[in-house]
Enzyme design. Structure first.
Site, PDB file in Angstrom:
ATOM      1  N   MET A   1      -2.759  -0.872 -12.287  1.00 34.23           N
ATOM      2  CA  MET A   1      -3.477  -0.886 -11.019  1.00 34.23           C
ATOM      3  C   MET A   1      -2.527  -1.017  -9.827  1.00 34.23           C
ATOM      4  SD  MET A   1      -6.447  -0.355 -12.085  1.00 34.23           S
ATOM      5  CE  MET A   1      -7.481  -0.550 -10.659  1.00 34.23           C
TER       6      MET A   1
ATOM      7  N   ALA B   1     -26.671  24.533   8.375  1.00 34.32           N
ATOM      8  CA  ALA B   1     -27.964  23.994   8.784  1.00 34.32           C
ATOM      9  C   ALA B   1     -27.806  22.531   9.190  1.00 34.32           C
ATOM     10  CB  ALA B   1     -28.921  24.094   7.609  1.00 34.32           C
TER      11      ALA B   1
ATOM     12  N   GLU C   1     -23.582  32.772   7.160  1.00 38.21           N
ATOM     13  CA  GLU C   1     -24.668  33.756   7.011  1.00 38.21           C
ATOM     14  C   GLU C   1     -24.938  34.464   8.342  1.00 38.21           C
ATOM     15  OE1 GLU C   1     -27.126  30.627   4.990  1.00 38.21           O
ATOM     16  OE2 GLU C   1     -27.817  32.369   3.885  1.00 38.21           O
TER      17      GLU C   1
ATOM     18  N   LYS D   1      -3.157 -16.214 -10.927  1.00 47.68           N
ATOM     19  CA  LYS D   1      -3.467 -15.627  -9.609  1.00 47.68           C
ATOM     20  C   LYS D   1      -3.346 -16.704  -8.531  1.00 47.68           C
ATOM     21  CE  LYS D   1      -6.378 -11.709 -11.025  1.00 47.68           C
ATOM     22  NZ  LYS D   1      -5.643 -10.470 -10.902  1.00 47.68           N
TER      23      LYS D   1
ATOM     24  N   ASN E   1     -19.630  -3.419 -11.525  1.00 41.01           N
ATOM     25  CA  ASN E   1     -19.518  -3.919 -12.892  1.00 41.01           C
ATOM     26  C   ASN E   1     -20.717  -4.773 -13.282  1.00 41.01           C
ATOM     27  OD1 ASN E   1     -17.192  -2.556 -13.271  1.00 41.01           O
ATOM     28  ND2 ASN E   1     -15.826  -4.313 -13.010  1.00 41.01           N
TER      29      ASN E   1
ATOM     30  N   ASN F   1      -9.965   2.505 -11.882  1.00 42.58           N
ATOM     31  CA  ASN F   1      -8.867   3.148 -12.588  1.00 42.58           C
ATOM     32  C   ASN F   1      -9.223   4.595 -12.952  1.00 42.58           C
ATOM     33  OD1 ASN F   1      -6.534   3.476 -14.089  1.00 42.58           O
ATOM     34  ND2 ASN F   1      -7.251   2.265 -15.824  1.00 42.58           N
TER      35      ASN F   1
ATOM     36  N   GLU G   1     -24.004  25.246   0.061  1.00 39.68           N
ATOM     37  CA  GLU G   1     -25.398  24.919  -0.302  1.00 39.68           C
ATOM     38  C   GLU G   1     -25.578  24.501  -1.747  1.00 39.68           C
ATOM     39  OE1 GLU G   1     -24.472  27.415   1.559  1.00 39.68           O
ATOM     40  OE2 GLU G   1     -25.839  27.689   3.242  1.00 39.68           O
TER      41      GLU G   1
ATOM     42  N   VAL H   1      -1.932  -8.738 -10.573  1.00 39.01           N
ATOM     43  CA  VAL H   1      -1.254  -9.303 -11.752  1.00 39.01           C
ATOM     44  C   VAL H   1      -2.307  -9.537 -12.825  1.00 39.01           C
ATOM     45  CG1 VAL H   1       0.478 -10.383 -10.249  1.00 39.01           C
ATOM     46  CG2 VAL H   1      -1.439 -11.764 -11.075  1.00 39.01           C
ATOM     47  N   VAL H   2      -1.908 -10.182 -13.916  1.00 37.86           N
ATOM     48  CA  VAL H   2      -2.843 -10.356 -15.037  1.00 37.86           C
ATOM     49  C   VAL H   2      -4.116 -11.087 -14.611  1.00 37.86           C
ATOM     50  CG1 VAL H   2      -1.210 -10.239 -16.935  1.00 37.86           C
ATOM     51  CG2 VAL H   2      -1.469 -12.382 -15.664  1.00 37.86           C
ATOM     52  N   GLU H   3      -5.200 -10.835 -15.350  1.00 38.31           N
ATOM     53  CA  GLU H   3      -6.506 -11.388 -15.000  1.00 38.31           C
ATOM     54  C   GLU H   3      -6.600 -12.838 -15.509  1.00 38.31           C
ATOM     55  OE1 GLU H   3      -8.484 -10.058 -13.023  1.00 38.31           O
ATOM     56  OE2 GLU H   3     -10.577 -10.434 -13.519  1.00 38.31           O
TER      57      GLU H   3
ATOM     58  N   GLY I   1     -25.190  28.333   6.764  1.00 32.29           N
ATOM     59  CA  GLY I   1     -25.907  29.157   7.734  1.00 32.29           C
ATOM     60  C   GLY I   1     -24.975  29.749   8.779  1.00 32.29           C
TER      61      GLY I   1
ATOM     62  N   ASP J   1       7.165  -7.214  -8.920  1.00 34.81           N
ATOM     63  CA  ASP J   1       6.727  -7.610 -10.257  1.00 34.81           C
ATOM     64  C   ASP J   1       7.710  -8.674 -10.746  1.00 34.81           C
ATOM     65  OD1 ASP J   1       4.666  -5.989 -12.390  1.00 34.81           O
ATOM     66  OD2 ASP J   1       6.093  -7.406 -13.292  1.00 34.81           O
TER      67      ASP J   1
HETATM   68  P1  NAD Z   1      -1.261  -4.638 -16.162  1.00 34.79           P
HETATM   69  O1  NAD Z   1      -1.076  -5.539 -17.324  1.00 34.79           O
HETATM   70  O2  NAD Z   1      -1.065  -3.184 -16.356  1.00 34.79           O
HETATM   71  O3  NAD Z   1      -0.279  -5.096 -14.991  1.00 34.79           O
HETATM   72  C1  NAD Z   1      -0.085  -6.422 -14.608  1.00 34.79           C
HETATM   73  C2  NAD Z   1       1.312  -6.508 -14.019  1.00 34.79           C
HETATM   74  O4  NAD Z   1       1.448  -7.767 -13.378  1.00 34.79           O
HETATM   75  C3  NAD Z   1       2.423  -6.417 -15.074  1.00 34.79           C
HETATM   76  O5  NAD Z   1       3.351  -5.438 -14.679  1.00 34.79           O
HETATM   77  C4  NAD Z   1       3.061  -7.804 -15.046  1.00 34.79           C
HETATM   78  O6  NAD Z   1       4.463  -7.774 -15.297  1.00 34.79           O
HETATM   79  C5  NAD Z   1       2.772  -8.220 -13.614  1.00 34.79           C
HETATM   80  N1  NAD Z   1       2.782  -9.666 -13.394  1.00 34.79           N
HETATM   81  C6  NAD Z   1       2.299 -10.643 -14.181  1.00 34.79           C
HETATM   82  N2  NAD Z   1       2.484 -11.840 -13.563  1.00 34.79           N
HETATM   83  C7  NAD Z   1       3.078 -11.587 -12.374  1.00 34.79           C
HETATM   84  C8  NAD Z   1       3.511 -12.398 -11.294  1.00 34.79           C
HETATM   85  N3  NAD Z   1       3.386 -13.707 -11.337  1.00 34.79           N
HETATM   86  N4  NAD Z   1       4.085 -11.798 -10.239  1.00 34.79           N
HETATM   87  C9  NAD Z   1       4.232 -10.466 -10.192  1.00 34.79           C
HETATM   88  N5  NAD Z   1       3.838  -9.646 -11.196  1.00 34.79           N
HETATM   89  C10 NAD Z   1       3.265 -10.200 -12.271  1.00 34.79           C
HETATM   90  O7  NAD Z   1      -2.709  -4.972 -15.590  1.00 34.79           O
HETATM   91  P2  NAD Z   1      -3.696  -4.035 -14.759  1.00 34.79           P
HETATM   92  O8  NAD Z   1      -4.579  -3.304 -15.693  1.00 34.79           O
HETATM   93  O9  NAD Z   1      -2.930  -3.308 -13.735  1.00 34.79           O
HETATM   94  O10 NAD Z   1      -4.615  -5.137 -14.068  1.00 34.79           O
HETATM   95  C11 NAD Z   1      -4.182  -5.904 -12.976  1.00 34.79           C
HETATM   96  C12 NAD Z   1      -5.382  -6.531 -12.289  1.00 34.79           C
HETATM   97  O11 NAD Z   1      -6.294  -5.507 -11.885  1.00 34.79           O
HETATM   98  C13 NAD Z   1      -6.198  -7.467 -13.159  1.00 34.79           C
HETATM   99  O12 NAD Z   1      -6.670  -8.521 -12.363  1.00 34.79           O
HETATM  100  C14 NAD Z   1      -7.341  -6.602 -13.638  1.00 34.79           C
HETATM  101  O13 NAD Z   1      -8.496  -7.365 -13.965  1.00 34.79           O
HETATM  102  C15 NAD Z   1      -7.581  -5.771 -12.420  1.00 34.79           C
HETATM  103  N6  NAD Z   1      -8.247  -4.482 -12.658  1.00 34.79           N
HETATM  104  C16 NAD Z   1      -7.872  -3.712 -13.697  1.00 34.79           C
HETATM  105  C17 NAD Z   1      -8.505  -2.491 -13.896  1.00 34.79           C
HETATM  106  C18 NAD Z   1      -8.100  -1.581 -15.013  1.00 34.79           C
HETATM  107  O14 NAD Z   1      -8.848  -0.657 -15.335  1.00 34.79           O
HETATM  108  N7  NAD Z   1      -6.945  -1.776 -15.610  1.00 34.79           N
HETATM  109  C19 NAD Z   1      -9.510  -2.075 -13.015  1.00 34.79           C
HETATM  110  C20 NAD Z   1      -9.843  -2.899 -11.920  1.00 34.79           C
HETATM  111  C21 NAD Z   1      -9.202  -4.094 -11.757  1.00 34.79           C
END
Ligand code: NAD
Length: 723
Positions: free
Chosen positions: A328, A77, A128, A411, A504, A457, A148, A404-406, A125, A347
């Site tokens: 990620m 449809a 059908e 960053k 979020n 994720n 449907e 990488v780490v938050e 449809g 990494d």
């Molecule tokens: P994670 O800890 O699993 O991985 C981070 C990786 O970064 C590690 O392997 C670490 O060795 C590497 N790292 C650290 N410093 C580095 C550098 N200078 N150069 C290269 N590699 C480096 O973390 P994650 O959960 O994958 O999260 C990564 C990013 O994604 C964060 O910013 C987080 O906020 C964001 N994020 C995470 C999720 C989640 O559910 N995990 C969802 C959305 C966004």
């Protein structure tokens, strides 16, 4: 199909033509003018009816071939027309079905055999219509099915009547309530089609079947007789489908109705069954769920179109890079490679790279194991992910996703090093979940190349990616990132650079409501039950346990600072108390619930008295009773009011985008449409009235300007012309 022989065209209309062939055969070719697709709507049927009437009266006619002059036989449809139909009265909806029945039955009852050639696809449809023929020949590359149920309705052009009478009740139950598309071999195996032909030979094969029927080699009359009477119902199949459909009943409410309809229509004659089908369709198509699901279908199409437009001006992506091979980054590298783009994954730790590659290998092996991917292709995909500890080769990539780490400082350092290495114009995309993209880009020379690319994720499963446009991101960088996301098979949603972005941020309001309820002494198990009954796949406490309380505690602190009047908490929260005990949720074996691994290795939740002891410490007034409706209101009002504020601030382009984001990233129950659609379902005046009664709980329940203005003017959010 081959070119038309003009001399033999007997009729040419807007939607179909009729061609005379040798041996008293007429060929009906569906051919909607000015459109790439054949769709089924009232106008097609209005044209088909007099054509059939003429054929019926033609004593020289020996057989009819039904086919298509387009690349596909007949899509279902017209969904836009379907949406209009849903707005009509039950009597009008029922009459619409009866009108379709009249025309299609006229085809089914022609005094000569009818054979249908199915090319491309015949869905809803379309199938059908094909079922009205005595025999169906299907192209080997075509697809058929009844989608449907996914729209909250049932196949109402005789699908529930003809399918069980043709293929038996077990097949009908599965096909009609499952909503899947099937390939030619599957359709042949269950008798939905009678033969499969190479696409280039389809018409000739269908004609050969027709000639056999005309010559009396096929007993088409016996087949017809079978389709007019009752059918035997397989009770075990009914029970099995019910069991499968029950847990999905929220998002697919029509599956159970279809099952019940088949039970009721089994003892009936074909014509009585049509009447029943129309009656049940008119009820189903009047439900809020059908309206929401049809709305979602149309908005997904619009969203796809918009995304393609947003990718205009994108630079070519021949090679991608990922920095950070964790959960990620590893997921982004895998998903990029699977879709055919080579990717460099960096990494600082060899262990992390090994882990990332192992994860990719496991995912590919799974696909090979299930027969969905050939081993050599999987090996090539894996080989296209190149792990590295240095960023030398990053001068050859077109886009980089940083994961990488938050931490802002880390960053910024990573971005500065990348900027010095890459070619100008290479997009630098951060997967940050809480930092501002403009802050990450601030110290850089080329902030215009920086955007956010917020994946969810697990990356390979979650369809949505938020593409964050900062005030300084260039249009080319945004377009290129949108194109990259599309190339990964994702749905990109361009959002503003604000804390929490879209998804979020709205979830933050929802979790704030949850934390307030727990503070007020409401049992989190009751909250989960109420929200799961309403349709969420997981209640908030369970969702929080899965996401990780440590991560969410940090995220909520950021959101509380960013939106103090709405999300700041001036009390010790359940998150803080549980995190203080290192009860982070599933990953530590306990959060709100306790988790044990079952025989299949999956975590199973159970309630835990210890949680109640800990929560008692953050409940100043002790346990309190609150009704289910009040709980639902507090949770959902908080969410939809925040969605309204996001709409006011244009965090996403429009209401459709806000709702799509929540559905695709959070499991928002599809049959409620989305938070803004749900606000419309309640009525904005009702939303204002109910939120007024929660005002003592703070700014969380303060409606935004847009809601107030619309409510004052009696408007909806989804006015037909606004989105
Ligand atoms: P994670 O800890 O699993 O991985 C981070 C990786 O970064 C590690 O392997 C670490 O060795 C590497 N790292 C650290 N410093 C580095 C550098 N200078 N150069 C290269 N590699 C480096 O973390 P994650 O959960 O994958 O999260 C990564 C990013 O994604 C964060 O910013 C987080 O906020 C964001 N994020 C995470 C999720 C989640 O559910 N995990 C969802 C959305 C966004």
């Amino acid at each position: 199909m081959d070119a038309l022989n003009i001399d033999r065209v007997e009729y040419r209309g807007k939607f179909l033509s009729v061609v005379r062939l040798d041996g008293g055969v007429a060929e009906i070719r569906l051919d909607r003018q000015g459109d790439a697709l054949n769709k089924l709507d009232g106008a097609v049927l209005a044209e088909l009816d007099p054509v059939l009437e003429r054929l019926e009266a033609d004593s020289t006619l020996r057989g009819v071939l039904l086919g298509s002059a387009k690349e596909a036989f007949l899509a279902g449809a017209d969904i836009q027309a379907l949406q209009d139909l849903l707005g009509k009265t039950p009597a009008e909806r029922s009459a619409f079905c009866r009108d379709m029945d009249t025309v299609l039955t006229r085809m089914e009852d022609l005094p000569v055999p009818v054979v249908c050639a199915i090319n491309g696809y015949a869905l809803g449809g379309g199938l059908e219509t094909a079922l009205c023929a005595d025999y169906r020949v299907m192209a080997a590359n075509a697809q058929v099915g009844f989608p449907e149920v996914g729209l909250g309705i049932l196949p109402a052009a005789g699908g529930t009547v003809r399918t069980p009478r043709l293929a038996g009740s077990t097949v009908a139950l599965e096909w009609l309530s499952g909503g899947r598309s099937y390939k030619a071999d599957a359709a042949l195996a269950v008798g939905i089609v009678d033969a499969v032909a190479a696409p280039a030979e389809l018409r000739e094969a269908a004609l050969a079947w027709l000639h056999r029927a005309v010559a009396g080699e096929l007993d088409w009359r016996a087949r017809r007789a079978q389709r007019r009477g009752p059918f035997a119902l397989d009770a075990a199949a009914v029970a099995a489908v019910r069991q499968r459909a029950q847990p999905l009943a929220h998002d697919r409410p029509a599956a159970l109705t279809i099952t019940e309809l088949l039970e009721r229509c089994a003892p009936l004659s074909r014509d009585d069954a049509f009447a029943l089908e129309a009656e049940v369709f008119s009820v189903l198509s009047g439900t809020p769920a059908a309206r929401a699901l049809v709305g979602i279908f149309l908005s997904s199409q619009l969203l796809k179109k918009k995304s393609r437009e947003q990718a205009t001006g994108a630079r070519r992506i021949a090679r991608a890079g990922v920095v950070g091979a964790g959960i990620m980054g590893g997921g982004v590298a895998y998903t990029t490679a699977v879709r055919g783009t080579p990717v460099l994954m960096k990494d600082i730790a060899q262990d992390a790279l090994d882990l990332g590659m192992n994860e990719a290998r496991k995912l590919l092996d799974k696909q090979v194991g299930s027969g969905r991917l050939a081993r050599d292709k999987a090996d090539a995909m894996l080989a296209s992910i190149v792990p590295t500890l240095d960023e030398q080769a990053f001068d050859s990539v077109d886009i980089i996703v940083e994961a990488v780490v938050e931490n802002l400082k880390v960053k910024q350092q990573v971005f500065a090093a990348l900027e010095a290495r890459v070619r100008p114009g290479t997009v630098l995309a951060s997967n940050t979940s809480s930092l501002a993209i403009c802050d990450i880009a601030a110290p850089l020379q080329r902030p215009q190349d920086v955007v956010g690319m917020h994946f969810f994720n697990p990356v390979h499963m979650m369809p949505l990616v938020e593409i964050v446009r900062s005030e300084r991101s260039s249009p080319e960088a945004v377009a290129t990132t949108v194109a990259y996301a599309l190339g990964m098979g994702k749905i990109p949603l361009v959002v503003k650079d604000c804390p929490g972005f879209l998804v979020n941020r709205i979830l933050g309001a929802y979790f704030t409501a949850f934390l307030q309820l727990v503070r007020d002494g409401v049992d989190f198990v009751q909250i989960d039950r109420v929200m799961e009954t309403w349709g969420w796949p997981m209640g908030p406490a369970y969702l929080i346990d899965v996401a990780g309380i440590d991560t969410l505690e940090k995220a909520m602190a950021i959101l509380g600072k960013a939106y103090p009047s709405v999300m700041a908490t001036d009390f010790t929260t359940a998150f803080q108390r549980l995190a203080g005990e290192k009860r982070y949720g599933q990953k530590t074996g306990a959060g709100f619930y306790r988790y044990e691994t079952d025989a299949k290795g999956k975590p199973r939740r159970s309630s835990d008295p210890k949680t109640y002891e800990l929560l008692a410490e953050v409940q100043p007034n002790g346990p309190q009773q609150l009704g289910d409706e009040a709980i639902l209101d507090r949770m959902m009002l908080a969410m939809l009011l925040e969605a309204g504020r996001c709409l006011d601030e244009q965090v996403a382009e429009g209401a459709m985008e806000v709702d799509a984001g929540m559905r695709l990233a959070t499991g928002f129950p599809a049959h409620h449409g989305g938070p803004l659609w749900y606000a419309d379902t309640l009525g904005l005046d009702q939303v204002l009235r109910r939120s007024a009664s929660c005002r003592h709980l703070g700014g969380l329940y303060e409606p935004g300007e847009g809601f107030r203005a619309r409510a004052a003017q009696g408007q909806r959010i989804f006015e037909p012309t606004t989105n």
